[in-house]
Motif scaffolding. Structure first.
Motif, PDB file in Angstrom:
ATOM      1  N   TYR A  77      -9.723  -0.266  -1.447  1.00 25.34           N
ATOM      2  CA  TYR A  77      -8.584  -0.084  -0.534  1.00 25.34           C
ATOM      3  C   TYR A  77      -8.736  -0.978   0.686  1.00 25.34           C
ATOM      4  N   ASP A  78      -7.627  -1.563   1.123  1.00 24.31           N
ATOM      5  CA  ASP A  78      -7.649  -2.340   2.375  1.00 24.31           C
ATOM      6  C   ASP A  78      -6.374  -2.061   3.148  1.00 24.31           C
ATOM      7  N   GLN A  79      -6.532  -1.977   4.465  1.00 24.27           N
ATOM      8  CA  GLN A  79      -5.391  -1.657   5.311  1.00 24.27           C
ATOM      9  C   GLN A  79      -4.400  -2.817   5.419  1.00 24.27           C
ATOM     10  N   ARG A  80      -4.868  -4.024   5.147  1.00 24.61           N
ATOM     11  CA  ARG A  80      -3.970  -5.176   5.273  1.00 24.61           C
ATOM     12  C   ARG A  80      -2.990  -5.221   4.102  1.00 24.61           C
ATOM     13  N   ILE A 136     -16.404 -24.138   4.263  1.00 27.66           N
ATOM     14  CA  ILE A 136     -17.324 -22.996   4.282  1.00 27.66           C
ATOM     15  C   ILE A 136     -18.757 -23.541   4.339  1.00 27.66           C
ATOM     16  N   GLN A 137     -19.655 -22.700   4.839  1.00 30.71           N
ATOM     17  CA  GLN A 137     -21.015 -23.190   5.072  1.00 30.71           C
ATOM     18  C   GLN A 137     -21.968 -22.880   3.935  1.00 30.71           C
ATOM     19  N   VAL A 138     -21.411 -22.538   2.811  1.00 35.79           N
ATOM     20  CA  VAL A 138     -22.234 -22.347   1.612  1.00 35.79           C
ATOM     21  C   VAL A 138     -21.577 -23.145   0.492  1.00 35.79           C
ATOM     22  N   GLN A 158      -5.022   2.306   4.506  1.00 37.17           N
ATOM     23  CA  GLN A 158      -6.088   2.437   5.516  1.00 37.17           C
ATOM     24  C   GLN A 158      -6.867   3.720   5.223  1.00 37.17           C
ATOM     25  N   ILE A 159      -8.154   3.580   5.091  1.00 32.84           N
ATOM     26  CA  ILE A 159      -8.982   4.777   4.860  1.00 32.84           C
ATOM     27  C   ILE A 159      -9.272   5.412   6.228  1.00 32.84           C
ATOM     28  N   ASP A 160      -8.911   6.680   6.345  1.00 28.58           N
ATOM     29  CA  ASP A 160      -9.015   7.359   7.649  1.00 28.58           C
ATOM     30  C   ASP A 160     -10.284   8.190   7.776  1.00 28.58           C
ATOM     31  N   VAL A 162     -16.283  -3.021   5.347  1.00 29.14           N
ATOM     32  CA  VAL A 162     -15.252  -3.084   6.397  1.00 29.14           C
ATOM     33  C   VAL A 162     -15.406  -4.291   7.303  1.00 29.14           C
ATOM     34  N   GLY A 163     -16.463  -5.064   7.111  1.00 30.73           N
ATOM     35  CA  GLY A 163     -16.589  -6.339   7.811  1.00 30.73           C
ATOM     36  C   GLY A 163     -16.906  -6.230   9.296  1.00 30.73           C
ATOM     37  N   THR A 164     -16.489  -7.271   9.996  1.00 35.62           N
ATOM     38  CA  THR A 164     -16.803  -7.377  11.422  1.00 35.62           C
ATOM     39  C   THR A 164     -15.501  -7.473  12.210  1.00 35.62           C
ATOM     40  N   GLN A 166     -21.955  -2.926   2.607  1.00 31.46           N
ATOM     41  CA  GLN A 166     -22.008  -4.374   2.442  1.00 31.46           C
ATOM     42  C   GLN A 166     -21.714  -4.990   3.802  1.00 31.46           C
ATOM     43  N   ASN A 167     -22.642  -5.764   4.307  1.00 31.44           N
ATOM     44  CA  ASN A 167     -22.471  -6.472   5.583  1.00 31.44           C
ATOM     45  C   ASN A 167     -22.560  -5.536   6.793  1.00 31.44           C
ATOM     46  N   ALA A 168     -23.352  -4.478   6.672  1.00 34.43           N
ATOM     47  CA  ALA A 168     -23.600  -3.607   7.832  1.00 34.43           C
ATOM     48  C   ALA A 168     -25.095  -3.353   7.941  1.00 34.43           C
ATOM     49  N   GLY A 227     -12.664  -7.363   1.790  1.00 34.64           N
ATOM     50  CA  GLY A 227     -13.038  -8.699   2.234  1.00 34.64           C
ATOM     51  C   GLY A 227     -13.787  -9.344   1.074  1.00 34.64           C
ATOM     52  N   PRO A 228     -14.390 -10.510   1.277  1.00 30.95           N
ATOM     53  CA  PRO A 228     -15.094 -11.159   0.169  1.00 30.95           C
ATOM     54  C   PRO A 228     -16.167 -10.270  -0.481  1.00 30.95           C
ATOM     55  N   PHE A 229     -16.845  -9.428   0.299  1.00 31.58           N
ATOM     56  CA  PHE A 229     -17.959  -8.687  -0.292  1.00 31.58           C
ATOM     57  C   PHE A 229     -17.492  -7.585  -1.248  1.00 31.58           C
ATOM     58  N   ASN A 230     -16.527  -6.791  -0.824  1.00 29.11           N
ATOM     59  CA  ASN A 230     -16.039  -5.781  -1.766  1.00 29.11           C
ATOM     60  C   ASN A 230     -15.201  -6.402  -2.877  1.00 29.11           C
ATOM     61  N   THR A 236     -27.566 -10.802   5.394  1.00 33.30           N
ATOM     62  CA  THR A 236     -26.550  -9.747   5.261  1.00 33.30           C
ATOM     63  C   THR A 236     -25.107 -10.267   5.286  1.00 33.30           C
ATOM     64  N   PRO A 237     -24.711 -11.110   6.267  1.00 40.68           N
ATOM     65  CA  PRO A 237     -23.310 -11.577   6.273  1.00 40.68           C
ATOM     66  C   PRO A 237     -23.090 -12.841   5.447  1.00 40.68           C
ATOM     67  N   ASP A 238     -24.117 -13.320   4.769  1.00 42.30           N
ATOM     68  CA  ASP A 238     -24.030 -14.620   4.103  1.00 42.30           C
ATOM     69  C   ASP A 238     -23.293 -14.510   2.763  1.00 42.30           C
ATOM     70  N   LEU A 239     -22.280 -15.358   2.600  1.00 40.64           N
ATOM     71  CA  LEU A 239     -21.489 -15.297   1.361  1.00 40.64           C
ATOM     72  C   LEU A 239     -22.341 -15.655   0.143  1.00 40.64           C
ATOM     73  N   GLY A 240     -23.425 -16.382   0.364  1.00 36.15           N
ATOM     74  CA  GLY A 240     -24.296 -16.776  -0.747  1.00 36.15           C
ATOM     75  C   GLY A 240     -24.998 -15.596  -1.403  1.00 36.15           C
ATOM     76  N   GLN A 247      -6.726 -11.624   3.130  1.00 35.40           N
ATOM     77  CA  GLN A 247      -6.710 -12.697   4.139  1.00 35.40           C
ATOM     78  C   GLN A 247      -8.137 -12.907   4.599  1.00 35.40           C
ATOM     79  N   TRP A 248      -8.558 -14.137   4.703  1.00 37.05           N
ATOM     80  CA  TRP A 248      -9.934 -14.412   5.159  1.00 37.05           C
ATOM     81  C   TRP A 248      -9.878 -15.189   6.462  1.00 37.05           C
ATOM     82  N   HIS A 249     -10.192 -14.543   7.553  1.00 39.27           N
ATOM     83  CA  HIS A 249     -10.206 -15.146   8.893  1.00 39.27           C
ATOM     84  C   HIS A 249      -9.030 -16.115   9.085  1.00 39.27           C
ATOM     85  N   PRO A 250      -7.795 -15.602   9.005  1.00 41.35           N
ATOM     86  CA  PRO A 250      -6.632 -16.511   9.025  1.00 41.35           C
ATOM     87  C   PRO A 250      -6.533 -17.357  10.291  1.00 41.35           C
TER      88      PRO A 250
HETATM   89  C1  LIG Z   1     -14.745 -17.279  11.107  1.00 40.62           C
HETATM   90  C2  LIG Z   1     -15.855 -16.931  10.171  1.00 40.62           C
HETATM   91  C3  LIG Z   1     -16.259 -17.860   9.222  1.00 40.62           C
HETATM   92  C4  LIG Z   1     -17.298 -17.539   8.352  1.00 40.62           C
HETATM   93  N1  LIG Z   1     -17.704 -18.477   7.452  1.00 40.62           N
HETATM   94  C5  LIG Z   1     -18.738 -18.213   6.658  1.00 40.62           C
HETATM   95  C6  LIG Z   1     -19.234 -19.211   5.755  1.00 40.62           C
HETATM   96  O1  LIG Z   1     -18.723 -20.314   5.703  1.00 40.62           O
HETATM   97  N2  LIG Z   1     -20.293 -18.890   4.964  1.00 40.62           N
HETATM   98  C7  LIG Z   1     -20.889 -17.666   5.033  1.00 40.62           C
HETATM   99  O2  LIG Z   1     -21.854 -17.433   4.315  1.00 40.62           O
HETATM  100  N3  LIG Z   1     -20.428 -16.703   5.859  1.00 40.62           N
HETATM  101  C8  LIG Z   1     -19.381 -16.942   6.672  1.00 40.62           C
HETATM  102  N4  LIG Z   1     -18.943 -15.979   7.529  1.00 40.62           N
HETATM  103  C9  LIG Z   1     -19.579 -14.639   7.482  1.00 40.62           C
HETATM  104  C10 LIG Z   1     -19.029 -13.734   6.363  1.00 40.62           C
HETATM  105  O3  LIG Z   1     -19.801 -12.570   6.390  1.00 40.62           O
HETATM  106  C11 LIG Z   1     -17.565 -13.360   6.548  1.00 40.62           C
HETATM  107  O4  LIG Z   1     -16.832 -14.500   6.416  1.00 40.62           O
HETATM  108  C12 LIG Z   1     -16.952 -12.403   5.508  1.00 40.62           C
HETATM  109  O5  LIG Z   1     -15.546 -12.360   5.714  1.00 40.62           O
HETATM  110  C13 LIG Z   1     -17.456 -11.012   5.545  1.00 40.62           C
HETATM  111  O6  LIG Z   1     -16.827 -10.306   4.510  1.00 40.62           O
HETATM  112  P1  LIG Z   1     -16.635  -8.735   4.523  1.00 40.62           P
HETATM  113  O7  LIG Z   1     -16.173  -8.374   3.167  1.00 40.62           O
HETATM  114  O8  LIG Z   1     -17.862  -8.084   5.049  1.00 40.62           O
HETATM  115  O9  LIG Z   1     -15.571  -8.437   5.667  1.00 40.62           O
HETATM  116  P2  LIG Z   1     -14.083  -8.937   6.111  1.00 40.62           P
HETATM  117  O10 LIG Z   1     -13.837 -10.261   5.511  1.00 40.62           O
HETATM  118  O11 LIG Z   1     -14.095  -8.778   7.551  1.00 40.62           O
HETATM  119  O12 LIG Z   1     -13.180  -7.860   5.417  1.00 40.62           O
HETATM  120  C14 LIG Z   1     -13.217  -6.496   5.759  1.00 40.62           C
HETATM  121  C15 LIG Z   1     -11.916  -5.858   5.337  1.00 40.62           C
HETATM  122  O13 LIG Z   1     -12.032  -4.447   5.542  1.00 40.62           O
HETATM  123  C16 LIG Z   1     -10.764  -3.962   5.918  1.00 40.62           C
HETATM  124  N5  LIG Z   1     -10.940  -2.651   6.551  1.00 40.62           N
HETATM  125  C17 LIG Z   1     -11.701  -2.347   7.627  1.00 40.62           C
HETATM  126  N6  LIG Z   1     -11.635  -1.032   7.902  1.00 40.62           N
HETATM  127  C18 LIG Z   1     -10.817  -0.479   6.964  1.00 40.62           C
HETATM  128  C19 LIG Z   1     -10.349   0.845   6.708  1.00 40.62           C
HETATM  129  N7  LIG Z   1     -10.720   1.898   7.456  1.00 40.62           N
HETATM  130  N8  LIG Z   1      -9.498   1.053   5.670  1.00 40.62           N
HETATM  131  C20 LIG Z   1      -9.106   0.017   4.884  1.00 40.62           C
HETATM  132  N9  LIG Z   1      -9.512  -1.260   5.091  1.00 40.62           N
HETATM  133  C21 LIG Z   1     -10.367  -1.500   6.108  1.00 40.62           C
HETATM  134  C22 LIG Z   1     -10.217  -5.050   6.835  1.00 40.62           C
HETATM  135  O14 LIG Z   1      -8.807  -4.996   6.878  1.00 40.62           O
HETATM  136  C23 LIG Z   1     -10.721  -6.319   6.159  1.00 40.62           C
HETATM  137  O15 LIG Z   1      -9.756  -6.879   5.291  1.00 40.62           O
HETATM  138  C24 LIG Z   1     -17.920 -16.275   8.422  1.00 40.62           C
HETATM  139  C25 LIG Z   1     -17.505 -15.349   9.367  1.00 40.62           C
HETATM  140  C26 LIG Z   1     -16.488 -15.674  10.240  1.00 40.62           C
HETATM  141  C27 LIG Z   1     -16.088 -14.654  11.266  1.00 40.62           C
END
Ligand SMILES: Cc1cc2nc3c(=O)[nH]c(=O)nc-3n(C[C@@H](O)[C@@H](O)[C@H](O)COP(=O)(O)OP(=O)(O)OC[C@H]3O[C@@H](n4cnc5c(N)ncnc54)[C@H](O)[C@@H]3O)c2cc1C
Length: 491
Positions: free
Chosen positions: A58-61, A77-79, A142-144, A183-185, A417-419, A37-40, A428-432, A65-68
């Motif tokens: 590694y990503d399973q997708r 975006i809010q930052v 996909q990491i198992d 792994v995000g939310t 990251q983001n947990a 996701g954006p953080f990794n 923690t979840p802030d893209l900034g 893709q960001w919240h398609p």
């Molecule tokens: C709709 C929405 C809009 C947002 N907009 C903003 C914004 O404008 N500004 C802001 O600051 N924050 C925003 N956020 C919060 C921000 O934290 C997220 O947008 C951001 O996507 C989090 O990134 P991430 O890397 O943690 O996770 P994700 O983007 O969720 O990515 C995690 C990835 O991990 C992969 N994954 C999970 N488990 C496994 C596994 N076992 N093996 C392999 N791959 C795996 C998934 O496939 C996924 O691609 C928003 C959140 C949402 C839900």
């Protein structure tokens, strides 16, 4: 739901991983990332410029893709765009948003546009551009499971390769000294509504899947949006703008006592700074736990611009029809239960908390803008579980460098990251904070800080006493094996 269920019917992992996707035991990676996701992706982009550091993510997708489901036209975006993957740690990086614009030959139009908050779809496109060029990213993996190999002092990482058809193709294994989970939310549905959301053919969906169902929702008779965060507001606005004038058929229910704006004052925003993160991390656990729910308006409210746009659209419709639009906006309401009353109709049982009243509401579709929760990693980390140190609420303890606190028997680090909202707060979840946190992680792995970070980042002084060691990576204890190795390769 937890991630990483190994699929059945596939041969067990062999130490010889598929070419290009893994590293043998003798030459482990320095850092393996789970999730892109954006953080990794930010971490991968900054790591790319650290000489001698061997990483793979590694990503399973099948692709980035960001919240398609929520890339609604016009949603921003809010930052500010400066909060891209790298700029706040390395403004000269080739992976910045401005570099992306340059590659698209759009720098001048962007300069003329004077737009600080870019559209969500453009942020998605920028990240995908980075993901398509950065080496060491493995989609369709996909990491198992993750284990610590005591004999070799490395993490053993099992993965499944997923084909473009979504089917499991092969199993493999890689090895790394350190691990980073990004792994995000995942979408959250409240308990009373879960049976509806999981039943097939019932028009109840999470806002995360909105765009996939949008065409149908524009023509469905009565549509109800539940939830008053940013996603709920954006979905409501989009439906309002595109459903028939005078026959909007919309209901927006919110549990919060009002449709509340997100805190966006300049000094309020300093709570998304590294200084505040450090201060929060230094607070006692019970204080942190009391503080977090009280800060909901920092991240759960609605952007002022979205509230303005909703009001403007309601007013426009009122003026055009000479009556009130067919849209009902009611805060202070809890959905207690819900059930089907016909093939295509649903009944929601509502309670107004302040009035102490109850009523039933019939609708033909429900969109649950009920938020997200941290993705569970119990299965993924099952083998490490005995080594993970936990706080009094059984949550993992996480240090200032975003590492799980592990039994010293485990010599490698597991970064998250983001947990870490419970330990690091609202940022923690802030893209900034993406680039800064990635830099903190990298600095903790290298002899000299790979990305020197400022010692002060806010005008506000949080607390009367300095809050522990500065999470910049500077002056922190290094990981000994890593330091020696990287120092040698850096010349
Ligand atoms: C709709 C929405 C809009 C947002 N907009 C903003 C914004 O404008 N500004 C802001 O600051 N924050 C925003 N956020 C919060 C921000 O934290 C997220 O947008 C951001 O996507 C989090 O990134 P991430 O890397 O943690 O996770 P994700 O983007 O969720 O990515 C995690 C990835 O991990 C992969 N994954 C999970 N488990 C496994 C596994 N076992 N093996 C392999 N791959 C795996 C998934 O496939 C996924 O691609 C928003 C959140 C949402 C839900």
């Amino acid at each position: 739901m937890s991630t990483a269920q190994p699929p059945t019917g596939i041969p067990a992992p062999t130490p010889g991983p598929p070419p290009g996707a893994a590293s043998p035991l003798e030459t482990p990676l320095d850092l393996a990332g789970v999730g892109i996701g954006p953080f990794n992706l930010s971490l991968a982009a900054l790591a790319h410029r650290v000489p001698g550091l061997r990483t793979a993510f590694y990503d399973q997708r099948p692709a980035f893709q960001w919240h398609p489901g929520l890339l609604i036209e016009g949603a921003t975006i809010q930052v500010p765009f400066l909060a891209d993957l790298v700029t706040l740690a390395d403004p000269a990086s080739p992976w910045s948003f401005l570099s992306y614009l340059k590659a698209q030959e759009r720098l001048f139009p962007f300069y003329i546009a004077e737009r600080f908050h870019i559209e969500r779809a453009e942020y998605d496109a920028y990240c995908r551009w980075v993901s398509e060029q950065l080496p060491g990213l493995h989609f369709g993996h996909q990491i198992d499971a993750v284990r610590w190999d005591h004999a070799h002092g490395v993490f053993e990482i099992d993965f499944t390769r997923i084909g473009t058809d979504g089917e499991a193709e092969a199993l493999g294994r890689t090895h790394a000294r350190h691990l980073v989970l990004g792994v995000g939310t995942e979408p959250y549905v409240p308990e009373p509504l879960r049976p509806l959301a999981e039943a097939p053919n019932v028009p109840v969906l999470h806002a995360a899947d909105y765009l996939e169902h949008r065409e149908r929702l524009l023509t469905t008779g009565q549509v109800t949006v539940v939830g008053s965060g940013q996603s709920g507001a954006e979905v409501f606005l989009d439906l309002l703008r595109h459903r028939p004038l005078g026959a909007e058929g919309l209901q927006w229910l919110a549990r919060t006592p009002a449709f509340t704006p997100m805190e966006y004052s300049k000094l309020g925003l300093e709570q998304f700074s590294p200084d505040y993160t450090r201060y929060f991390h230094g607070l006692p656990e019970p204080v942190r736990d009391q503080l977090l729910p009280r800060q909901w308006q920092l991240y759960k409210g609605i952007a002022h611009e979205t509230i303005d746009a909703i009001h403007q659209e309601l007013y426009r419709r009122a003026q055009l029809t000479g009556g009130w639009p067919g849209a009902v906006l009611t805060p202070g309401v809890t959905v207690r239960t819900a059930g089907r009353i016909a093939a295509a109709r649903l009944e929601l049982h509502l309670e107004h908390t302040q009035q102490g009243t109850r009523s039933r509401h019939t609708t033909e579709a429900v969109i649950l803008a009920t938020g997200y929760r941290e993705r569970r990693v119990d299965t993924l980390l099952a083998a490490l579980d005995p080594y993970i140190r936990r706080d009094s609420s059984e949550r993992p303890r996480i240090d200032a460098q975003h590492r799980l606190v592990l039994d010293p028997m485990i010599k490698g680090s597991v970064y998250v990251q983001n947990a870490e909202r419970h330990s690091h707060g609202v940022g923690t979840p802030d893209l900034g904070l993406a680039a800064w946190r990635s830099a903190v992680i990298l600095n903790s792995m290298t002899a000299e800080p790979a990305y020197p970070l400022p010692s002060r980042t806010a005008f506000t002084t949080f607390g009367l006493q300095p809050s522990g060691p500065c999470a910049t990576g500077v002056g922190l204890p290094q990981l000994p094996d890593q330091r020696d190795r990287l120092a040698r390769t850096r010349t």
